[in-house]
Design an enzyme around this catalytic site. Structure first.
Site, PDB file in Angstrom:
ATOM      1  N   ALA A  61      11.655  25.679 -16.674  1.00 37.73           N
ATOM      2  CA  ALA A  61      10.726  25.970 -17.764  1.00 37.73           C
ATOM      3  C   ALA A  61       9.692  26.975 -17.263  1.00 37.73           C
ATOM      4  CB  ALA A  61      10.039  24.685 -18.214  1.00 37.73           C
ATOM      5  N   GLU A 125      10.238  19.065 -10.686  1.00 38.94           N
ATOM      6  CA  GLU A 125       9.108  18.788 -11.584  1.00 38.94           C
ATOM      7  C   GLU A 125       8.073  17.864 -10.955  1.00 38.94           C
ATOM      8  OE1 GLU A 125      12.271  18.903 -12.414  1.00 38.94           O
ATOM      9  OE2 GLU A 125      12.537  19.878 -14.355  1.00 38.94           O
TER      10      GLU A 125
HETATM   11  N1  3HC Z   1       8.148  29.689 -14.460  1.00 39.83           N
HETATM   12  C1  3HC Z   1       7.479  30.864 -14.433  1.00 39.83           C
HETATM   13  N2  3HC Z   1       7.286  31.598 -13.329  1.00 39.83           N
HETATM   14  C2  3HC Z   1       7.834  31.125 -12.213  1.00 39.83           C
HETATM   15  C3  3HC Z   1       8.545  29.919 -12.158  1.00 39.83           C
HETATM   16  C4  3HC Z   1       8.715  29.198 -13.355  1.00 39.83           C
HETATM   17  N3  3HC Z   1       9.398  28.057 -13.418  1.00 39.83           N
HETATM   18  N4  3HC Z   1       8.946  29.707 -10.900  1.00 39.83           N
HETATM   19  C5  3HC Z   1       8.494  30.747 -10.185  1.00 39.83           C
HETATM   20  N5  3HC Z   1       7.826  31.604 -10.966  1.00 39.83           N
HETATM   21  C6  3HC Z   1       7.206  32.872 -10.585  1.00 39.83           C
HETATM   22  C7  3HC Z   1       6.042  32.685  -9.636  1.00 39.83           C
HETATM   23  O1  3HC Z   1       4.859  32.396 -10.342  1.00 39.83           O
HETATM   24  C8  3HC Z   1       5.997  34.024  -8.951  1.00 39.83           C
HETATM   25  O2  3HC Z   1       5.363  34.912  -9.829  1.00 39.83           O
HETATM   26  P1  3HC Z   1       4.519  36.160  -9.294  1.00 39.83           P
HETATM   27  O3  3HC Z   1       5.501  37.034  -8.581  1.00 39.83           O
HETATM   28  O4  3HC Z   1       3.946  36.725 -10.525  1.00 39.83           O
HETATM   29  O5  3HC Z   1       3.519  35.558  -8.362  1.00 39.83           O
HETATM   30  C9  3HC Z   1       7.454  34.422  -8.870  1.00 39.83           C
HETATM   31  O6  3HC Z   1       8.133  33.600  -9.828  1.00 39.83           O
HETATM   32  C10 3HC Z   1       8.092  34.216  -7.535  1.00 39.83           C
HETATM   33  O7  3HC Z   1       7.828  32.885  -7.100  1.00 39.83           O
HETATM   34  P2  3HC Z   1       7.760  32.536  -5.568  1.00 39.83           P
HETATM   35  O8  3HC Z   1       6.734  33.386  -4.912  1.00 39.83           O
HETATM   36  O9  3HC Z   1       7.601  31.057  -5.473  1.00 39.83           O
HETATM   37  O10 3HC Z   1       9.201  33.028  -5.086  1.00 39.83           O
HETATM   38  P3  3HC Z   1      10.246  32.363  -4.154  1.00 39.83           P
HETATM   39  O11 3HC Z   1      11.404  33.268  -4.165  1.00 39.83           O
HETATM   40  O12 3HC Z   1       9.609  31.976  -2.866  1.00 39.83           O
HETATM   41  O13 3HC Z   1      10.675  30.978  -4.871  1.00 39.83           O
HETATM   42  C11 3HC Z   1      11.368  29.504  -6.628  1.00 39.83           C
HETATM   43  C12 3HC Z   1      11.345  30.964  -6.107  1.00 39.83           C
HETATM   44  C13 3HC Z   1      12.218  28.672  -5.692  1.00 39.83           C
HETATM   45  C14 3HC Z   1      11.961  29.510  -8.017  1.00 39.83           C
HETATM   46  C15 3HC Z   1       9.936  28.937  -6.620  1.00 39.83           C
HETATM   47  O14 3HC Z   1       9.116  29.839  -7.307  1.00 39.83           O
HETATM   48  C16 3HC Z   1       9.798  27.604  -7.263  1.00 39.83           C
HETATM   49  O15 3HC Z   1       9.997  26.587  -6.635  1.00 39.83           O
HETATM   50  N6  3HC Z   1       9.368  27.599  -8.543  1.00 39.83           N
HETATM   51  C17 3HC Z   1       9.044  26.399  -9.229  1.00 39.83           C
HETATM   52  C18 3HC Z   1      10.230  25.866  -9.917  1.00 39.83           C
HETATM   53  C19 3HC Z   1       9.840  24.671 -10.738  1.00 39.83           C
HETATM   54  O16 3HC Z   1       8.950  23.911 -10.420  1.00 39.83           O
HETATM   55  N7  3HC Z   1      10.560  24.499 -11.845  1.00 39.83           N
HETATM   56  C20 3HC Z   1      10.340  23.396 -12.679  1.00 39.83           C
HETATM   57  C21 3HC Z   1       9.492  23.833 -13.809  1.00 39.83           C
HETATM   58  S1  3HC Z   1       9.057  22.483 -14.790  1.00 39.83           S
HETATM   59  C22 3HC Z   1      10.367  22.245 -15.800  1.00 39.83           C
HETATM   60  O17 3HC Z   1      11.376  22.889 -15.664  1.00 39.83           O
HETATM   61  C23 3HC Z   1      10.143  21.246 -16.862  1.00 39.83           C
HETATM   62  C24 3HC Z   1      11.434  20.828 -17.500  1.00 39.83           C
HETATM   63  O18 3HC Z   1      11.923  19.674 -16.839  1.00 39.83           O
HETATM   64  C25 3HC Z   1      11.224  20.475 -18.978  1.00 39.83           C
END
Ligand code: 3HC
Ligand code: NAI
Length: 700
Positions: A61, A125
């Site tokens: 998300a 999450e």
């Molecule tokens: N949504 C929007 N932007 C995101 C994102 C997401 N889910 N995940 C990462 N980004 C963005 C970051 O903010 C960053 O943006 P920026 O360049 O503007 O600063 C960019 O992507 C790169 O992120 P990282 O610096 O962390 O890059 P990495 O390559 O080191 O890692 C990743 C990539 C493994 C995807 C890491 O960003 C990560 O762990 N992201 C979080 C993923 C997450 O928590 N997803 C769950 C979301 S909640 C959900 O899905 C709810 C659902 O169950 C209903």
């Protein structure tokens, strides 16, 4: 378009294209829904493949959308997944690189999944204080088995696709592709092979149970409770997965939904989401473009092999970057190397470091007594005694020997980085790198930007910081930079609280209950009370008007410097960290009060916490106004990573925002009435006063 539709012969391909990680924001969700409708209406298309462009299938998300109306707007993720399940043609997810959160939930909704090796698979999450809210807690246990799924959901940790594919009986991946390059072709071929299979399989139809039933979940709940006492989400993950093993799929989905929505509004989740964005924001410097060319850093020199020099060197060795350490005398070098060796050896003994890695790291370390041996280093970090004369001598030598373009960094904690830069003929190459002790452990790095520091130096050190696994925050030049400038005010409040009636243990307990790793007096004992004493002596000349409690000076006059002397605010038994209250210190404080004519009063824990935390907040507001920090969230990162501020409160600025700045200002006005406190300090910083009056927040 953030999702594209294309027909490849008889296969329709929907490609998520929402850089950087194909977050499932509204436009992307709409794109998928439109693509599905188009594919289903397209007579030539026999099956559908969903994949992601760039460096992810999907990171889940869109975190930036959370809390905004867009997050819930139709088509929401649940509706998109429902549309996939209802598709009249089979949908195959072609997964590569990263499949996380909502991205994995989307894939679990597809009829089939083909994955490239090396894909990071996670439901992370929980790290945002949430649980998977689009069926992840219901479908992953069905696809993978209850135990492995629960472990993934509760930890949030990624696992490589090829590991998951090896789990017996797993139904997560129907096929592993040979490589990421061939994934799309293989997924399309797979789609062709299943195009006519009916009925189409759905993960929701798979059975879900654990042989031990509720007893297993009770065990899991107890384990989780012990590990996550301040966070509600992990326990709720257990509840949601347990619901998957009971009753109908739809009932489990309803339970998941309720738990997800409730968690979304918790302060803990807000704090964790704030930290996720804050950490990424901190790495960006507003006036330094992202494409600034970097200086190459392939080797590093460290001047001084003492407490900090050793720890700093280890960071680079850990990252595979060769280090040469310089000292004045051979025995100082030997001591420094021995300490590094001992540190690594204890990691090997604990099984945290493999012997070959240890050997490799030590082989990257060399030592010298001569500046002429530093000519090849791309960057040098000075960590010698904190005396301006010593720094001057060192930087003049560095200016003489370092190659043009080398970065010259100082680890000074209190001296003026601009003055240090001016000891050289290349102030543009000089920067402060303020590591925290122990430097090989603490994540925080304050990058101190001098008035003349070049932009490419700033860009380079921010990248290097990431390489050595530090959270870097940029600070301007001022006394104490961000962290210590604030901690001074916090320490002063601690002193006033003693004057007015508290014991050190009472103050420490109250703030530790709030969640700080350590109260101000235990922290003073750990850092050494003599450090603050020396600073106050200097201040008594420079800032004679600054009021403070004299109790800390009296303590130092008794030689009670803290853990290193076995006695400080508390007593310590050799080799142990337990702080034992000392009656003599309590008496010393009482005598001081009497001499000042102060009648002690009972002070509540609430007042203690407010005075300590709001002293940080008020000074932080001044720091923001002075342009020393560029954003409130940077200040939060400093306190979370370097000063033990409770993670689940998101840092001092986030906490103040949650309390409400109006309420913070009202409390400050009350504190200003206290004749034993410092009325001038409690005058709300103009920025804080303005935001409070306008009903705004620091982090908006
Ligand atoms: N949504 C929007 N932007 C995101 C994102 C997401 N889910 N995940 C990462 N980004 C963005 C970051 O903010 C960053 O943006 P920026 O360049 O503007 O600063 C960019 O992507 C790169 O992120 P990282 O610096 O962390 O890059 P990495 O390559 O080191 O890692 C990743 C990539 C493994 C995807 C890491 O960003 C990560 O762990 N992201 C979080 C993923 C997450 O928590 N997803 C769950 C979301 S909640 C959900 O899905 C709810 C659902 O169950 C209903
Ligand atoms: P330390 O006293 O443990 O080590 C300093 C080392 O520098 C000694 O080994 C000494 O022999 C060496 N040295 C002194 N003059 C030298 C010279 N001219 N050339 C080469 N080597 C020389 O001190 P520590 O604690 O490591 O501090 C070093 C610097 O780091 C100081 O600027 C300090 O303010 C800063 N700092 C210290 C922190 C701490 O918690 N100890 C935290 C953050 C910064």
């Amino acid at each position: 378009m953030t999702a594209q539709y294309q027909l490849h012969g008889d296969i329709a391909v929907i490609t998520l294209n929402n850089p950087p990680v194909n977050g499932l924001g509204l436009a992307t969700r709409q794109g998928i829904a439109d693509g599905l409708a188009q594919a289903n209406a397209e007579p030539a298309a026999r099956a559908i493949v969903i994949t992601g462009a760039g460096k992810a299938f999907s990171g889940g998300a869109d975190i930036k959308e959370f809390g905004s109306p867009k997050a819930m707007q139709e088509p929401n993720l649940l509706s998109v997944i429902a549309a996939i399940e209802k598709s009249s043609k089979p949908v195959v997810a072609a997964i590569h690189s990263v499949v996380m959160g909502g991205g994995l939930e989307l894939a679990l909704g597809c009829h089939y999944r083909v994955a490239a090796p090396g894909t990071s698979v996670a439901l992370p999450e929980v790290k945002l204080g949430l649980l998977p809210g689009a069926g992840g807690t219901q479908r992953l246990p069905r696809a993978l088995g209850v135990e492995p799924a629960l472990n993934m959901i509760v930890s949030g940790e990624p696992i490589k696709s090829e590991m998951l594919a090896m789990l017996p009986g797993q139904k997560l991946f129907d096929k592993m592709a040979a490589s990421a390059e061939t994934l799309l072709d293989e997924a399309m071929n797979y789609a062709r092979s299943v195009a006519d299979v009916r009925p189409m399989p759905l993960v929701r139809d798979l059975p879900c149970r654990h042989p031990q039933g509720d007893a297993y979940f009770q065990f899991a709940r107890n384990m989780v409770k012990g590990m996550s006492k301040n966070f509600p989400a992990p326990g709720k993950c257990v509840d949601a997965v347990q619901a998957a093993t009971k009753g109908k799929f739809e009932a489990g989905m309803t339970t998941e939904r309720e738990l997800f929505i409730n968690l979304m509004w918790t302060p803990e989740s807000k704090a964790l989401r704030h930290i996720f964005m804050a950490e990424r924001a901190a790495s960006k410097i507003p006036d330094v473009p992202a494409d600034t060319p970097l200086r190459a850093i392939n080797s590093v020199a460290v001047i001084g092999a003492g407490t900090m020099g050793g720890g700093i060197s280890m960071n680079f060795l850990n990252a595979g970057i060769p280090v040469v350490m310089l000292e004045m005398k051979q025995d100082a070098l030997d001591r420094g190397v021995a300490t590094i060796r001992k540190n690594y050896e204890s990691q090997v003994k604990k099984g945290k470091l493999k012997q070959d890695k240890y050997d490799q790291r030590m082989s990257l370390l060399s030592t010298t007594l001569s500046y002429d041996a530093l000519t090849n280093a791309d960057m040098v970090i000075e960590a010698v005694f904190e005396e301006i004369g010593v720094k001057e001598a060192v930087f003049k030598e560095l200016d003489r020997v370092m190659k043009p373009g080398a970065i010259l960094a100082s680890n000074t904690s209190t001296l003026n980085v601009d003055a240090i830069a001016d000891f050289t003929k290349r102030p543009q190459d000089v920067v402060g790198l303020h590591f925290f002790s122990p430097a090989n452990v603490m994540r925080l790095l304050e990058v101190v930007r001098g008035a003349k520091t070049a932009k490419d130096v700033m860009a380079t050190v921010m990248v290097i910081a990431k390489k050595i696994k530090k959270t870097a925050v940029v600070s301007g030049v001022c006394d104490g930079f961000i962290g210590n400038r604030m901690i001074e005010q916090y320490g002063r409040q601690g002193g006033f609280l003693l004057d007015e009636g508290c014991t050190p243990a009472q103050v420490d307990k109250a703030i530790e209950k709030f969640g700080f790793a350590m109260g101000p007096f235990r922290m003073g004992d750990l850092a050494g009370n003599d450090i603050g004493w020396a600073i106050r002596k200097r201040r008594s000349v420079e800032r004679a008007d600054m009021k403070y409690s004299k109790t800390a000076d009296l303590l130092c006059e008794k030689g009670r410097f803290g853990q290193k002397t076995g006695a400080g605010w508390y007593d310590y038994v050799a080799g142990k960290r337990d702080a034992i209250p000392n009656a003599e210190v309590v008496q010393m404080i009482q005598d001081y009060r009497k001499a000042q004519g102060i009648t002690p009063r009972k002070i509540s824990d609430e007042e203690i916490v407010q005075r300590l935390v709001y002293s940080l907040v008020n000074e932080a507001a001044r720091i923001l106004e002075d342009g020393i920090a560029s954003r409130a969230s940077d200040i939060d990162m400093v306190y979370l990573m370097g000063y033990g501020f409770p993670i689940y409160r998101g840092g001092p600025m986030n906490y103040a925002d949650q309390v409400g700045l109006f309420n913070v200002v009202q409390a400050m006005k009350r504190f200003a009435q206290n004749p034993l406190d410092d009325a001038k300090f409690w005058e709300p910083a103009p920025l804080l006063a303005r935001l409070a009056a306008e009903g705004k927040t620091f982090n908006s």
